[in-house]
Design an enzyme around this catalytic site. Structure first.
Site, PDB file in Angstrom:
ATOM      1  N   ILE A 118      -0.557 -24.954 -15.246  1.00 29.98           N
ATOM      2  CA  ILE A 118      -0.962 -26.201 -15.932  1.00 29.98           C
ATOM      3  C   ILE A 118       0.244 -26.833 -16.630  1.00 29.98           C
ATOM      4  O   ILE A 118       0.527 -28.026 -16.464  1.00 29.98           O
ATOM      5  CB  ILE A 118      -2.072 -25.916 -16.977  1.00 29.98           C
ATOM      6  CG1 ILE A 118      -3.360 -25.454 -16.289  1.00 29.98           C
ATOM      7  CG2 ILE A 118      -2.278 -27.143 -17.874  1.00 29.98           C
ATOM      8  CD1 ILE A 118      -4.443 -26.480 -16.142  1.00 29.98           C
ATOM      9  N   VAL A 121       2.655 -28.313 -14.064  1.00 27.60           N
ATOM     10  CA  VAL A 121       2.231 -29.570 -13.436  1.00 27.60           C
ATOM     11  C   VAL A 121       2.253 -30.710 -14.460  1.00 27.60           C
ATOM     12  O   VAL A 121       2.664 -31.825 -14.155  1.00 27.60           O
ATOM     13  CB  VAL A 121       0.822 -29.422 -12.801  1.00 27.60           C
ATOM     14  CG1 VAL A 121       0.242 -30.779 -12.418  1.00 27.60           C
ATOM     15  CG2 VAL A 121       0.893 -28.515 -11.575  1.00 27.60           C
ATOM     16  N   GLU A 122       1.833 -30.424 -15.683  1.00 27.20           N
ATOM     17  CA  GLU A 122       1.746 -31.486 -16.694  1.00 27.20           C
ATOM     18  C   GLU A 122       3.115 -32.006 -17.125  1.00 27.20           C
ATOM     19  O   GLU A 122       3.333 -33.215 -17.171  1.00 27.20           O
ATOM     20  CB  GLU A 122       0.977 -30.994 -17.928  1.00 27.20           C
ATOM     21  CG  GLU A 122      -0.514 -30.754 -17.681  1.00 27.20           C
ATOM     22  CD  GLU A 122      -1.290 -32.038 -17.391  1.00 27.20           C
ATOM     23  OE1 GLU A 122      -0.805 -33.130 -17.721  1.00 27.20           O
ATOM     24  OE2 GLU A 122      -2.389 -31.926 -16.807  1.00 27.20           O
ATOM     25  N   THR A 123       4.030 -31.098 -17.469  1.00 25.72           N
ATOM     26  CA  THR A 123       5.300 -31.561 -18.075  1.00 25.72           C
ATOM     27  C   THR A 123       6.545 -30.807 -17.603  1.00 25.72           C
ATOM     28  O   THR A 123       7.598 -30.944 -18.212  1.00 25.72           O
ATOM     29  CB  THR A 123       5.266 -31.435 -19.622  1.00 25.72           C
ATOM     30  OG1 THR A 123       5.096 -30.046 -19.977  1.00 25.72           O
ATOM     31  CG2 THR A 123       4.131 -32.250 -20.222  1.00 25.72           C
ATOM     32  N   TYR A 308      -5.503 -32.399  -8.005  1.00 27.39           N
ATOM     33  CA  TYR A 308      -4.828 -31.829  -9.164  1.00 27.39           C
ATOM     34  C   TYR A 308      -5.221 -30.357  -9.319  1.00 27.39           C
ATOM     35  O   TYR A 308      -4.376 -29.480  -9.488  1.00 27.39           O
ATOM     36  CB  TYR A 308      -5.205 -32.626 -10.422  1.00 27.39           C
ATOM     37  CG  TYR A 308      -4.756 -31.980 -11.719  1.00 27.39           C
ATOM     38  CD1 TYR A 308      -3.504 -32.241 -12.255  1.00 27.39           C
ATOM     39  CD2 TYR A 308      -5.589 -31.084 -12.399  1.00 27.39           C
ATOM     40  CE1 TYR A 308      -3.082 -31.638 -13.440  1.00 27.39           C
ATOM     41  CE2 TYR A 308      -5.186 -30.475 -13.574  1.00 27.39           C
ATOM     42  CZ  TYR A 308      -3.933 -30.758 -14.089  1.00 27.39           C
ATOM     43  OH  TYR A 308      -3.529 -30.139 -15.248  1.00 27.39           O
TER      44      TYR A 308
END
Ligand SMILES: [Ca+2]
Length: 325
Positions: A118, A121-123, A308
């Site tokens: 997570i 993928v996010e940052t 996602y």
């Protein structure tokens, strides 16, 4: 230039002749009402109005929201996130934060590899946390983006509550163009509801504190129903007739044995009593079908897109393999 209709409505309120228009958000009725509500919750009304008078309308934010959603298929979406470099970055983040990640798994029941996927993928492990002032982004969308105004005005209000609750200067927090902040890109209402103080220093800091961020990502998934006994997704065969629409949102409702009785093949034996759904994807090698569990659904609570969720799932598997988890 597609933003002109939206801008024109705003210009009508503040005068058409001014080339660079100050937002004057503090004077808007919605902001006055928000300030009343915040004052009732103990915030200094004058301070709220002062901060709002300094909020800027960012046309780049409206432009980003209006950009036509690229409807990528899985075969084009997957390579964006499933890169060796991202797996290596996960391994480095793991070396630095191993103890925290293992504690999150033990205390909150969410696997290390999923938390890593997570945040990756996010940052990209904190590298791209966003450079917009959350105040400006949320004010712009809450007050100058009618389509989603209600939602974003709510997030703007949550940003002020967050400032009060966490003793943060709400006006200085940075995030994405949609006001998502920190390692895990939490919007203010999620921050308020799901962030945890995982290093016990008395503050929940998801922006500069990776320990709090790790605990909070795990807590978000745990609170939405993550179950360590389940896997996430497994490829199946002879499942096309079970899929009405490819790459659509999922809803676990039939057990593994029910799907098997309808002819679906290769559902893991351990999933025979679990509620599942079948996800169809347009893969690089043609259409592919996956049985997905409630945990997959939980990932879609973070972001509704099934692509996602599959990117997170497969990145988690690759990270687990790289780290020998
Ligand atoms: Ca903390």
């Amino acid at each position: 230039m597609r933003i002109f209709p939206v801008v024109a409505i705003t210009l009508g309120l503040v005068g058409l002749n001014t080339p660079t228009v100050s937002a004057n958000y503090a004077e808007r009725a919605e902001v006055q009402a928000m300030a009343d509500r915040l004052a009732a919750k103990g915030l200094d009304r004058n301070e709220v109005i002062k901060v709002m008078s300094e909020a800027k309308r960012l046309d780049s934010v409206i432009k980003a929201m209006n950009r036509p959603a690229e409807r990528k298929q899985w075969k084009d979406y997957r390579p964006i996130f499933l890169k060796k470099a991202r797996v290596k970055a996960a391994a480095r983040f793991y070396q630095t934060h191993r103890e925290t990640l293992e504690r999150a798994e033990a205390e909150l029941g969410v696997p290390v590899d999923v938390i890593l996927a997570i945040i990756g993928v996010e940052t990209y492990y904190g590298k791209n946390k966003g450079s917009f002032r959350a105040l400006d982004a949320l004010a712009t969308l809450g007050l100058d983006y009618p389509k989603r105004a209600k939602f974003f005005l709510g997030e703007l209000e949550s940003l002020f509550l967050l400032g009060q609750e966490e003793n943060l200067r709400a006006s200085e927090l940075k995030g994405s163009y949609a006001g998502a902040m920190g390692y895990g890109q939490f919007i203010p209402s999620s921050y308020l509801a799901y962030a945890v103080d995982f290093d016990n220093d008395g503050r929940r800091d998801l922006i500069d504190n990776p320990v709090d961020a790790i605990g909070s990502v795990a807590n978000y998934l745990a609170e939405h129903g993550w179950d360590m006994q389940y896997g996430i997704a497994s490829p199946v065969a002879n499942a096309a007739s079970q899929v009405e629409r490819m790459e659509s949102r999922i809803d676990v409702k039939e057990t593994g044995s029910e799907l098997t009785s309808k002819g679906v093949q290769q559902i893991p034996d351990a999933w025979s009593e679990l509620p599942l759904d079948i996800l169809g994807l347009h893969g690089a090698q043609g259409d592919e079908y996956w049985a997905v569990t409630k945990n997959f659904y939980v990932i879609t609570r973070y972001n509704r897109s099934p692509l996602y969720a599959m990117a997170v799932t497969q990145l988690a598997y690759e990270i687990a393999e790289e780290l020998g988890l």
